[in-house]
Design a protein around this motif. Sequence first.
Motif, short mmCIF file in Angstrom:
data_model
loop_
_atom_site.label_atom_id
_atom_site.label_comp_id
_atom_site.label_asym_id
_atom_site.label_seq_id
_atom_site.Cartn_x
_atom_site.Cartn_y
_atom_site.Cartn_z
N VAL A 4 -17.89 -7.57 -24.78
CA VAL A 4 -18.43 -8.54 -23.91
C VAL A 4 -17.77 -7.70 -22.67
O VAL A 4 -16.61 -7.32 -22.40
CB VAL A 4 -17.71 -9.72 -23.74
N ARG A 5 -18.61 -7.27 -21.54
CA ARG A 5 -18.29 -6.53 -20.50
C ARG A 5 -17.64 -7.66 -19.40
O ARG A 5 -17.95 -8.50 -19.20
CB ARG A 5 -19.56 -5.90 -19.79
N ARG A 6 -16.28 -7.12 -18.97
CA ARG A 6 -15.74 -7.82 -17.95
C ARG A 6 -16.10 -7.83 -16.70
O ARG A 6 -16.32 -6.60 -16.20
CB ARG A 6 -14.10 -7.34 -17.99
N VAL A 7 -16.61 -8.92 -16.13
CA VAL A 7 -16.91 -8.98 -14.71
C VAL A 7 -16.08 -8.81 -13.88
O VAL A 7 -15.14 -9.43 -13.69
CB VAL A 7 -17.85 -10.65 -14.75
N LYS A 8 -16.29 -7.88 -12.78
CA LYS A 8 -15.24 -7.75 -11.71
C LYS A 8 -15.80 -8.53 -10.40
O LYS A 8 -16.95 -8.64 -10.25
CB LYS A 8 -15.42 -6.18 -11.40
N ARG A 9 -14.68 -8.97 -9.85
CA ARG A 9 -15.08 -10.00 -8.57
C ARG A 9 -14.83 -9.18 -7.19
O ARG A 9 -13.84 -8.44 -7.22
CB ARG A 9 -14.11 -11.32 -8.75
N PRO A 10 -15.28 -9.67 -6.16
CA PRO A 10 -14.99 -9.30 -4.77
C PRO A 10 -13.71 -9.97 -4.34
O PRO A 10 -13.80 -10.82 -3.68
CB PRO A 10 -16.29 -9.56 -3.89
N VAL A 11 -12.51 -9.30 -4.73
CA VAL A 11 -11.28 -10.12 -4.37
C VAL A 11 -10.62 -9.31 -3.27
O VAL A 11 -10.66 -7.94 -3.16
CB VAL A 11 -9.93 -10.02 -5.67
N ASP A 12 -10.41 -9.96 -2.06
CA ASP A 12 -9.78 -9.25 -1.11
C ASP A 12 -8.15 -10.12 -0.63
O ASP A 12 -8.16 -11.40 -0.72
CB ASP A 12 -10.62 -9.83 0.14
N GLY A 13 -7.19 -9.26 -0.39
CA GLY A 13 -5.98 -9.93 -0.15
C GLY A 13 -4.81 -8.90 -0.62
O GLY A 13 -5.30 -7.56 -1.26
N VAL A 14 -3.53 -9.08 -0.38
CA VAL A 14 -2.44 -8.39 -0.75
C VAL A 14 -1.60 -9.16 -1.78
O VAL A 14 -1.22 -10.17 -1.45
CB VAL A 14 -1.69 -8.00 0.43
N LEU A 15 -1.30 -8.44 -2.77
CA LEU A 15 -0.28 -9.06 -3.82
C LEU A 15 0.81 -8.13 -3.95
O LEU A 15 1.02 -7.12 -3.53
CB LEU A 15 -0.99 -8.86 -5.20
N LEU A 16 2.07 -9.12 -3.65
CA LEU A 16 3.44 -8.45 -3.65
C LEU A 16 3.96 -8.45 -5.25
O LEU A 16 4.24 -9.67 -5.59
CB LEU A 16 4.29 -9.42 -2.82
N LEU A 17 3.70 -7.39 -5.71
CA LEU A 17 4.14 -7.13 -7.22
C LEU A 17 5.59 -6.73 -7.45
O LEU A 17 6.01 -5.86 -6.55
CB LEU A 17 3.18 -6.38 -7.72
N ASP A 18 6.12 -7.31 -8.22
CA ASP A 18 7.54 -6.76 -8.81
C ASP A 18 7.21 -5.91 -9.90
O ASP A 18 7.15 -6.14 -11.10
CB ASP A 18 8.60 -7.83 -9.09
N LYS A 19 7.30 -4.57 -9.63
CA LYS A 19 6.82 -3.55 -10.74
C LYS A 19 8.03 -3.44 -11.63
O LYS A 19 9.14 -3.26 -11.34
CB LYS A 19 6.70 -2.09 -9.94
N PRO A 20 7.55 -3.39 -12.91
CA PRO A 20 8.49 -3.29 -13.89
C PRO A 20 9.12 -1.92 -14.33
O PRO A 20 8.75 -0.90 -13.94
CB PRO A 20 7.83 -4.04 -15.20
N TYR A 21 10.17 -1.85 -15.19
CA TYR A 21 10.65 -0.38 -15.41
C TYR A 21 9.63 0.39 -16.37
O TYR A 21 8.98 -0.43 -17.30
CB TYR A 21 12.05 -0.51 -16.31
N ASP A 22 9.62 1.55 -16.18
CA ASP A 22 8.73 2.40 -17.29
C ASP A 22 7.38 2.31 -17.31
O ASP A 22 6.62 2.31 -18.22
CB ASP A 22 9.49 2.26 -18.64
N ILE A 23 6.69 1.87 -16.17
CA ILE A 23 5.44 1.87 -16.04
C ILE A 23 5.06 2.48 -14.55
O ILE A 23 5.85 2.49 -13.58
CB ILE A 23 4.87 0.54 -15.98
N SER A 24 4.13 3.34 -14.61
CA SER A 24 3.78 4.10 -13.44
C SER A 24 3.22 2.96 -12.24
O SER A 24 2.70 1.94 -12.73
CB SER A 24 2.65 5.16 -13.58
N SER A 25 3.19 3.49 -11.08
CA SER A 25 2.64 2.48 -10.04
C SER A 25 1.10 2.40 -10.29
O SER A 25 0.66 1.35 -10.11
CB SER A 25 2.87 3.30 -8.75
#
Length: 302
Positions: A4-25
């Motif tokens: 099933v193809r995942r439907v993409k939404r028109p999302v507008d905004g800023v998310l403040l993410l706490d990036k975990p260790y050992d994953i690229s930005s």
Amino acid sequence: MTQVRRVKRPVDGVLLLDKPYDISSNGALQKARWLFQAAKGGHTGVLDPLATGLLPICFGEATKFSSYLLDADKAYRATVCFGRTTTTGDIEGEVVRERPVVFNREALLAAMQTLLGEIEQVPPMYSALKHQGRALYEYAREGVEIERAARRVTIHSLTLLSFDGNEAVIDVVCSKGTYVRTLAEDLGEKLAAGAHLTGLRRTATAGFRLDDAVTLESLEALDLPGRDALLLPPDVLVQHLPAISLDERQTQHFCHGQAVRIDEKCETMSRFRVYQWQTRKFLGLAEALDGAMLQPVRLMAS
């Protein structure tokens, strides 16, 4: 079996993410984008896979204003281990030299003082900086050393939180383009002991704080409405600019890319946040022309 193809939404905004260790930005961005089913997204400056902490992510229309975060000052909490230098300047590299740690807290504080203000910093080979279309770390992995020009950066403050005689925890506030790994290495050389990073966490950027960030695990536990509730509006990225409001007629012209005349006098070339007066809807950014005209420079989609 048909996927099933995942439907993409028109999302507008800023998310403040706490990036975990050992994953690229970019990996963190793509995971967050998938969770929001967002049609468009981008981050606001790369964190090393080793680094954790605050990574603002822009979705949709917010990406138009992300450059303002790239230029902002940053704050980090760095854990520096003295006595060893590594090929990468952090714990992921091979140890290339070991030296005794014979300095005390007072000597460490004195060395930190010498790194304050504007300093020259040579970017590390293990960085994403490009040379002839390739990242420097690609050359480094092949054993190739590329000559790098020193860059001028600003260290606004260095605060020593703890020092056990071997490892120090230091809060760093610096300008864009600063490599904290290089800063740690330079500090180690000033103390004739060498040093490398064992931990790095971004705690603030452009007025945003890590305390307000959310982890990927927390996002996964929420439904779409819960995730959407965490988003900040796009104009949060340009709150440092003064605001001007337009009436309905001015708004119509402005949103069609036309310059509009305003009553107040403004310094030419000054940049403003522009809103519709009655609804307080954010329209975009404008530049003052001849003191009394506003020229659109970046518009929100209608």
